[in-house]
Each structure stands twice: as structure tokens, then as C-alpha cells.
Design an enzyme around this catalytic site. Structure first.
Site, short mmCIF file in Angstrom:
data_model
loop_
_atom_site.label_atom_id
_atom_site.label_comp_id
_atom_site.label_asym_id
_atom_site.label_seq_id
_atom_site.Cartn_x
_atom_site.Cartn_y
_atom_site.Cartn_z
N ASP A 217 0.94 -1.17 0.01
CA ASP A 217 0.03 0.04 -0.11
C ASP A 217 0.83 1.24 0.03
OD1 ASP A 217 -2.32 1.90 0.30
OD2 ASP A 217 -3.31 -0.12 0.87
N HIS A 291 -2.83 3.13 -4.56
CA HIS A 291 -2.24 2.73 -3.39
C HIS A 291 -0.80 2.10 -3.95
CE1 HIS A 291 -5.28 3.46 -0.71
NE2 HIS A 291 -6.61 2.84 -1.45
N GLU A 355 -9.75 2.98 -5.37
CA GLU A 355 -9.24 4.37 -4.76
C GLU A 355 -8.03 4.78 -5.64
OE1 GLU A 355 -10.92 4.60 -0.01
OE2 GLU A 355 -8.86 3.53 -0.54
N TRP A 509 -8.42 -3.15 8.46
CA TRP A 509 -7.27 -2.10 7.91
C TRP A 509 -6.93 -1.55 9.02
CZ3 TRP A 509 -7.12 -2.65 2.94
CH2 TRP A 509 -8.17 -2.98 1.89
C1 ACM Z 1 -10.92 -0.20 0.51
O1 ACM Z 1 -11.44 -0.16 1.66
N1 ACM Z 1 -10.30 0.92 0.09
C2 ACM Z 1 -11.04 -1.37 -0.22
#
Ligand code: ACM
Ligand code: ZN
Length: 571
Positions: A217, A291, A355, A509
Site C-alpha cells: 500500500d 495505493h 481508490e 484495515w
Molecule cells: C478499501 O477499503 N479501500 C477497499
């Protein structure tokens, strides 16, 4: 001093309460051996349970492996047999626990991961017979059996005074969804191999079968790629890390983070094998074309502007992404994915796609040239740059298809054209998953807020560790319905379209989760709720039963020494 004493008393009281609970759960099984006992509140609850009169004594029972077991099943069940004799004793029992590999248990439709997941358990006073067609069925049968036993089975040694009788019953079980995943983000904060294995152990307990490993990321590249060794030397390290919330703070801790925080290919293979021994497939994610600051900081020539770039110390979305117009980018991605395929045998490879802002591509001569070459143009639905992203995803999908692999990507793949055979991971809305299912694509529901375990667990946010946003209590996770759209007037899915919803996944996350202890706090007990959404058909879901099951799971967490959130217990 006063505060410390208060904490000590509180700690002592909690310990005492936990011991009472543990003893209580141990004693229940001994109380009533000639009658039909109530079924323990197993999580996730099996499809079909019939309770019968009597009990079976596990203490000293002999484990018998029969039916020409495959090597993985044999290894798994041998470990179980050793464990049972270690915790329940190996002397004096007359009963037998028979594990039989039985091809007639094979599923007519083995699901997206090709795993044999059905199992049956028959418990009579003299013997327990477990049947399954393969490793996964046996893993789930063992997890169910353990939940029928006193919770001391989750310990490592024999505890005196425990009654090891389990109730007689017949259980026939198979999951609702064939893909039952958990995502762990190791890019924002790194978790070492031992911690990752612990995470996988909890997936095993919850009968989950996919570990989605988010390896790269903007804040760190964490997987060794032999052709590009600088990726882990440079791309894994950031100069500093944000303090506070990324919407409100611009303050940094001044401490470099990430040196040595990546997995060697050998470590990756070790984790993949460890997971496979428990029936769990590891699906890696290389998030592209956005990312990608870990890679861009290492190789600025992969970006539209040429940089310089920096591994991000702040959370959020970067405008800088891979350039979609330069050949060198496609070569880089192919090289990386070729090594990823060597490390990960899973049929699915996750290539992200979420994103990815288009501002750089709009201004980049190389990207614009590519758009022209490909004949892409804006239309009423999407901009040409969205179709350019579809081109990148399609290119990588074709590359992986040549290696017999299939892509999974986040639901932004719907902006533009989906690559043939792509599986869509719906994260922003269930409706996005429904759109993909209507187009005939397989879908995994990983929908926020329900399945985003990085959310707050209390409305009293000030009393909680900093989290990204929102409020996600256990019952809200448990209530998730993958067939319910957010759109009031949405068309219901047909049965055929529903069959494209192949699974459910929760994501952790880690922007605001820097220790494993905190990670466990965010996971448990919400992970129990996730497992019921993944495993149980709606007619088999019962909140009161599940809620009682959490009391049992809490004892398990205590015995295993796991941290967990206590809001559901009113604490
Ligand atoms: C994400 O939460 N950007 C997949
Ligand atoms: Zn570009």
C-alpha cells in the site's frame, strides 16, 4: 497509587469471574448424562443438530483415523488426537473417536475454492463418528467437537476436576457461502509471521477459509520480490507516521517505521503452508494501479510525473498512482505478479483497483497517448480515464489467466468495463455487488460498514482507542444481509444472480491499529458475528442463541489469552 489499587481490585475481580465462568462451562457437561441435553450454542451454528440422550466421555478415548485419509487430513487429525490426550488424558477411557474419510460426503458443487466442506458428527455413548470428504470438513468437525467439549480443550495441558463428557447428538453441517474470508492489512502496520499465524488460528476456530493478505500500500511494501529487491529495502520504510486522525491532524511522530518489516519469500511460503494445513487458502493482494506509493518511492519512473515520491506517513488516498501509459509499468507489474504466483498457489489473486484518483492520468502525456491508442473516450457513464483503468485491470487479468489464475478486484472495477471472469469484492455498497451479479460476475461481499472491523465499538468514542470512523457493534455485524441493497427501489436479485454471491469477507484495515493486542481488541468478538454471517443460513440464525454462544467464546478467548472488546457484556 489509588488508581493502581483500583485497577488491581478490578483485575482480580475480573480474573475471579472468568475462573467461575470457566468452571461453570466445564461442569455443565457432567450434570445430566441420561437425558437429552440442550445443544451448546456453537458459533457458527451448524446447519442441522439433533440432540439425543446420553453422553460420551472424551477423557482417555482412542482416536481412530480410518478410510485412507489424505496426508493433510491425517496430519491435522493426528495433531488433534495428540492435543485431546494432552488436555483430557490418555488413560482409562473405553470410547473411540473415529474420523472416516468418506467420498460420499463430497459436495455436488464444491464451491469457488474447490474445497470439500461438508461434515457429519454422530455422538453415541460409546463412540463419536466423524465423516468428511476432505481436510476442510474435518477441520470444521474438529472445531464443532471442541465447542461441544468443556472449554479447557482450548488450553494446552490437563486441568484437574474437568468432566469431559459431551452430549450425544447428530450434526450434519455445511456452510452457506463457499468463500469465507478475513482481510489483514499489514501495509499500514506490519504484523510478523507469528502474529499472522495467530490470526490464522482464529480463522480456523471460526471455520473461515480465505486469508486475504493485503501486502502492499501507500504506507509500505511488505513482500519480497527478488527481481526488485529495493521494493522492500526502500518501499517498506516511511520517514514518520501520522499522530491523530488523518482528517484533522498534520502532526507526525518523527520516528522512522518499517525497517525490516517485510516478509521474505520463504516466510510467505511458510505462512501459505501453515494456512493450508488448516484448510485456509491465502489470497495475496497487490493493490494496483493506485495505493502504490511504496513502489513509486522506490522506482519514481513508474509514476506519471517521475516524482520524487515518498512512502506515505499519512493515511488516506494518494493522487500519485502508477502511470498507465508507460510500458515499463506493465513490465514491472507482470514481473511482480509472476513472483506472486510462484509464492501463492491460490487460484485467485487480488489486484486491488480501489481508490485510484485520475488527476495524474488526466495531465500525463503518456496516459493520454495510451487513451488515444486504445480508442478510449468519455461517455455518459464514465470518463476515458476510467476505461484506462479497466485496461490496466484487463491486462493484468489476461496475464494471470495465462498462468491459470483469476482476479479479484474492489468494486471500482465497475467504473468502466469489468475484465471477463473478474470477481468483484463489493466494499462500498452491497448494491455494487448486486450490479456485478446482474452482469453475471461472481461477487464477494466485504461491505462497509457491516464488515469493516476498523470501526468504533462504542458510541462513546472518547472512551475508545482512536479508530477510523463510525460505530459497528457486534449485533450490527451479525445482522448483515448480503442480498439487501442500500437502494430502496433496487430490484431483488434472482436466484441465479444470488448464486454469484460466492462469499462474505470482513476486513481489518490497520491505519489506527499498531499492536497485535489492539488488533485482537478490534477483532473479537465481532469476528464471531462475521462467522455466522458467512456460515449460517438465515433460518438458522438466532440472536439469543448466538449471544449465549458469545459467553462461551469469551471463556475460550480467556483460556487462549486473547484480548477482546467487552461492550457486549456491558463492560
Ligand atoms: C478499501 O477499503 N479501500 C477497499
Ligand atoms: Zn501517466
Amino acid at each position: 497509587m489509588g488508581v493502581q489499587c483500583g485497577l488491581c481490585v478490578q483485575y482480580f475481580m475480573m480474573k475471579t469471574l472468568r475462573l467461575i465462568l470457566i468452571t461453570l462451562f466445564a461442569a455443565v457437561a457432567c450434570s445430566n448424562d441420561a437425558e437429552i441435553m440442550p445443544c451448546p450454542e456453537i458459533i457458527p451454528y451448524p446447519a442441522d443438530v439433533e440432540m439425543n440422550a446420553g453422553t460420551f466421555d472424551v477423557a482417555g478415548a482412542k482416536v481412530v483415523l480410518s478410510g485412507g485419509l489424505d496426508s493433510l487430513s491425517k496430519a491435522y487429525l493426528t495433531l488433534f488426537a495428540d492435543h485431546i490426550s494432552a488436555v483430557a488424558g490418555s488413560e482409562g477411557g473405553r470410547g473411540r473417536i473415529i474420523f472416516r474419510q468418506d467420498a460420499s460426503m463430497s459436495s455436488a458443487c464444491p464451491g469457488p475454492l474447490g474445497k470439500e466442506e461438508n461434515y457429519s458428527i454422530e455422538i453415541t455413548p460409546r463412540k463419536i463418528t466423524v465423516r468428511a470428504a476432505g481436510l476442510n470438513g474435518f477441520v470444521y468437525a474438529v472445531q464443532t467437537l471442541k465447542q461441544l467439549m468443556p472449554s479447557q480443550v482450548y488450553g494446552t495441558e490437563q486441568v484437574s476436576g474437568v468432566c469431559w463428557e459431551v452430549p450425544c447428538c447428530t450434526i450434519e453441517d455445511s456452510p452457506r457461502f463457499g468463500y469465507r474470508g478475513m482481510l489483514l492489512d499489514v501495509a499500514r502496520y506490519f504484523y510478523n509471521v507469528e502474529e499472522v499465524k495467530k490470526f490464522i488460528d482464529m480463522m480456523e476456530i471460526h471455520k473461515m477459509n480465505v486469508f486475504h493478505w493485503h501486502l502492499t500500500d501507500d504506507q509500505g511494501w511488505r513482500v519480497e520480490i527478488k527481481k526488485y529487491p529495493e521494493l522492500t529495502e526502500v518501499g517498506s520504510r516511511r520517514r514518520h507516521t501520522l499522530v491523530g486522525h488523518h482528517h484533522t491532524s498534520n502532526e507526525y511522530d518523527g520516528k522512522p517505521y518499517g525497517e525490516g518489516m517485510w516478509y521474505s519469500q520463504e516466510q510467505i511460503r511458510d505462512v501459505v503452508a501453515y494456512a493450508a494445513s488448516k484448510g485456509i487458502t491465502v489470497i495475496p493482494e497487490i493493490d494496483l494501479p493506485g495505493h502504490m506509493m511504496g513502489a513509486l518511492a522506490t522506482y519514481p519512473e513508474l509514476g506519471c510525473t517521475g516524482g520524487p515520491y515518498e512512502v506515505m506517513g499519512k493515511w488516506g488516498i494518494s493522487d500519485d498512482v502508477l502511470c498507465a501509459g508507460k510500458d515499463v509499468v506493465y513490465t514491472f507489474l507482470e514481473d511482480v505478479l509472476a513472483e506472486i504466483c510462484d509464492m501463492f498457489p491460490s487460484q485467485y489473486i487480488h489486484i486491488g483497483g480501489d481508490e485510484c484518483p485520475k488527476v495524474r492520468w488526466e495531465a500525463c502525456p503518456d496516459c493520454q497517448k495510451k487513451i488515444k491508442e486504445l480508442g478510449l473516450a468519455d461517455d455518459e457513464k464514465h470518463a476515458a480515464e476510467h476505461y484506462l483503468q479497466s485496461h490496466v485491470m484487463r491486462h493484468m487479468s489476461d496475464f494471470l489467466a495465462q498462468r491459470g489464475r483469476k482476479i479479484i478486484g474492489w468494486d471500482e472495477m465497475l467504473q468502466g468495463e469489468l475484465a471477463p471472469g473478474a470477481t468483484v469484492m463489493a466494499w462500498r455498497k452491497t448494491e455494487n455487488g448486486h450490479k456485478a451479479a446482474r452482469l453475471g460476475h461472481d461477487v464477494i461481499m466485504a461491505t462497509r460498514p457491516y464488515l469493516y472491523l476498523d470501526r468504533y465499538q462504542s458510541e462513546d468514542k472518547a472512551a475508545e482507542p482512536l479508530a477510523i470512523t463510525g460505530y459497528l457493534p457486534v449485533d450490527m455485524v451479525w445482522s448483515f444481509d448480503p442480498y439487501k441493497s442500500e437502494k430502496e427501489d433496487a430490484e431483488l436479485l434472482t436466484d441465479e444472480q444470488k448464486s454469484h454471491v460466492i462469499g462474505i469477507q470482513a476486513s481489518l484495515w490497520t491505519e489506527y491499529i499498531s499492536t497485535y493486542d489492539h488488533l485482537e481488541y478490534m477483532l473479537y468478538p465481532r469476528m464471531d458475528a462475521v462467522s455466522e454471517v458467512q456460515w449460517c443460513c438465515p433460518e438458522n440464525k438466532d440472536w439469543d442463541r448466538f449471544r449465549k454462544g458469545l459467553d462461551r467464546m469469551r471463556v475460550v478467548y480467556d483460556i487462549m489469552g486473547y484480548n477482546y472488546a467487552t461492550h457486549i457484556w456491558g463492560e
